[in-house]
Design a protein around this motif. Structure first.
Motif, PDB file in Angstrom:
ATOM      1  N   THR A 113      -0.471 -13.614   2.367  1.00  0.00           N
ATOM      2  CA  THR A 113      -1.700 -14.118   1.480  1.00  0.00           C
ATOM      3  C   THR A 113      -1.509 -14.897   0.379  1.00  0.00           C
ATOM      4  O   THR A 113      -2.092 -15.152  -0.493  1.00  0.00           O
ATOM      5  CB  THR A 113      -2.019 -12.523   0.993  1.00  0.00           C
ATOM      6  N   ASN A 150      -7.544  -9.492   4.310  1.00  0.00           N
ATOM      7  CA  ASN A 150      -6.633 -10.656   3.299  1.00  0.00           C
ATOM      8  C   ASN A 150      -7.011 -12.087   3.776  1.00  0.00           C
ATOM      9  O   ASN A 150      -7.654 -12.316   4.794  1.00  0.00           O
ATOM     10  CB  ASN A 150      -5.272 -10.226   3.647  1.00  0.00           C
ATOM     11  N   PRO A 151      -6.942 -12.986   2.841  1.00  0.00           N
ATOM     12  CA  PRO A 151      -6.926 -12.815   1.534  1.00  0.00           C
ATOM     13  C   PRO A 151      -7.973 -12.078   0.618  1.00  0.00           C
ATOM     14  O   PRO A 151      -9.044 -12.980   0.685  1.00  0.00           O
ATOM     15  CB  PRO A 151      -6.503 -14.045   0.864  1.00  0.00           C
ATOM     16  N   CYS A 172      -8.083  -3.618  -1.999  1.00  0.00           N
ATOM     17  CA  CYS A 172      -6.458  -3.823  -1.635  1.00  0.00           C
ATOM     18  C   CYS A 172      -5.786  -2.337  -1.976  1.00  0.00           C
ATOM     19  O   CYS A 172      -6.292  -1.573  -2.965  1.00  0.00           O
ATOM     20  CB  CYS A 172      -5.870  -4.898  -2.433  1.00  0.00           C
ATOM     21  N   HIS A 202      -3.494  -9.234  -5.434  1.00  0.00           N
ATOM     22  CA  HIS A 202      -2.159  -9.935  -5.173  1.00  0.00           C
ATOM     23  C   HIS A 202      -1.566 -10.697  -6.394  1.00  0.00           C
ATOM     24  O   HIS A 202      -0.708 -11.211  -6.354  1.00  0.00           O
ATOM     25  CB  HIS A 202      -1.846 -10.735  -3.921  1.00  0.00           C
TER      26      HIS A 202
END
Length: 437
Positions: A113, A150-151, A172, A202
């Motif tokens: 990602t 993802n992402p 997430c 992330h």
């Protein structure tokens, strides 16, 4: 009589599905699920059947009247759905392995990602998610899309920016993993811990940590000066932070920040792993083969503990908790990917952010965090620029924008290298990038 619910999972043949089913069983008392439709594509048919049969055995063992439908026809499944969850991988694990191996040839991080891998997963995924949204507008316009693909941040950004479907939430398992990890460090029950999350998927930071409403951030930061306490997720093992750095940063980084604050060490580690154990995708492939052998067992009627190694721990908790909170208008606080609307001052209002939100039946309401602290603001803005240009490239099929996006990304830092990687990856993923060819 209580209304019963129809949920559709796209990418239903995923090894994660038993996690989700376990979550539905645990929360059945507050989420009266009637039908679960698991959808996949032709290449995933065998896995869909294995997982679907396990799901049926799990509901049967729990004595719950949930009907599990398996189909390769997405439109048939979506008709009249209340919630749609997405957990698919365009190009399967083979595509992820390419995302990981090709950049390493150029001394650049190969990761699912982040950096080039994140860009190309986005380029493959965004057109598909937008097709799903178009189908939802026609077949189940009131349904909520809960995206775990993802992402996740970039996918949520694309839906918010290029469609008029507003019932979308990106999810997430990293924030919930951080909360669980911190609860263990502090030796307190997980329910007592709450973190103020703000940033991007992330690329999220814990701005403060509370136990029973009292801030314990400084204590947690001290814990993080010990390398043994530095990682909260199975699939990223960092080397631990320099104590001086983490104290001065003053907020909690997430495990993915290892790729940005320890780039050199992480690239060296990935190169070494790729040469010995294989890339993460290759490791996961072996894990998945073992998992699917277990799933085939007609006696198995629970989620096997081996699934924890897969890297998606707490996914079911996060996903089913979110669905239940929307359905029941719970107004509890959860970290999700949603439209910013001024919650983070230094990110555009219409952009997707990952932030603590009050979860209502009208969807997530972000908790206003004001501006991000100076030490982290620039990096978050840089990644948001990367995401926006990447989304634009995915929609338009503009090769120049793909090169620009990768050059903006701090993990690449050279337009020449970016162009070489884009060229090789465009060729490798040609089948899944029709907009560029």
């Amino acid at each position: 009589m209580t209304k019963t619910i129809k949920i559709v999972t796209i990418g239903g043949g995923s090894s994660y599905t038993p996690e989700l089913v376990e979550g539905f069983i645990k929360r059945y008392h507050e989420l009266p699920l009637r039908e679960l439709w698991l959808v996949d594509i032709e290449e995933g048919k065998e896995k869909l059947e294995i997982v679907g049969n396990l799901a049926r055995r799990m509901f049967q063992k729990a004595r719950l009247p949930v009907k599990v439908h398996l189909t390769l026809d997405r439109r048939e499944a979506l008709q009249g759905a209340d919630f749609v969850t997405t957990q698919f991988r365009v190009g399967l694990l083979d595509a992820r392995a390419k995302d990981e191996r090709i950049p390493l040839k150029y001394g650049v991080l190969g990761q699912e990602t982040n950096g080039p891998g994140g860009l190309f997963k986005g380029l493959r995924t965004i057109p598909v998610i937008l097709e799903i949204v178009e189908d939802m507008k026609e077949l189940c316009p009131e349904a909520w899309l809960v995206n775990f693909t993802n992402p996740a941040g970039m996918v949520t950004e694309a839906v918010l920016r290029y469609s008029d479907h507003r019932r979308v939430v990106g999810l997430c398992n990293v924030p919930i993993g951080m909360e669980m990890g911190i609860a263990k460090l502090l030796k307190v029950d997980y329910s007592k811990v709450r973190i103020d999350f703000a940033g991007l998927n992330h690329m999220v930071y814990g701005l403060d940590v509370y136990v029973d409403g009292v801030s314990v951030k400084d204590r947690v930061i001290e814990f993080l000066t010990n390398p043994e306490n530095a990682s909260f997720v199975k699939n990223i093992q960092g080397q631990g932070w320099e104590p001086e750095f983490i104290r001065a940063l003053g907020v909690l980084p997430c495990p993915y920040h290892n790729y940005y604050y320890k780039t050199r060490e992480m690239v060296e580690k990935e190169i070494k792993n790729a040469a010995t154990l294989g890339t993460r995708a290759e490791v996961v492939k072996k894990l998945e083969d073992e998992l699917f052998e277990l799933y085939k067992d007609p006696e198995l009627a629970i989620k096997p503990p081996q699934l924890e190694k897969r890297g998606g721990a707490y996914y079911s908790d996060a996903a089913v908790r979110l669905i239940s909170s929307i359905y029941n208008d719970k107004r509890d606080i959860q970290p999700v990917n949603t439209i910013n609307n001024g919650a983070i001052a230094s990110i555009p209002n219409e952009s997707a952010v990952e932030i603590s939100c009050v979860i209502t039946k009208e969807g997530p309401k972000p908790v206003v965090m004001g501006d991000l602290p100076i030490p982290v603001r620039g990096l978050v803005q840089q990644i948001k620029s990367f995401e926006r240009v990447a989304c634009d490239a995915a929609i338009t099929g503009d090769y120049n924008k793909a090169v620009l996006a990768l050059t903006i990304n701090p993990l690449v830092a050279s337009d020449t290298i970016a162009k070489k990687i884009v060229n090789e990856m465009m060729e490798a993923h040609k089948k899944y990038l029709p907009q560029f060819h």
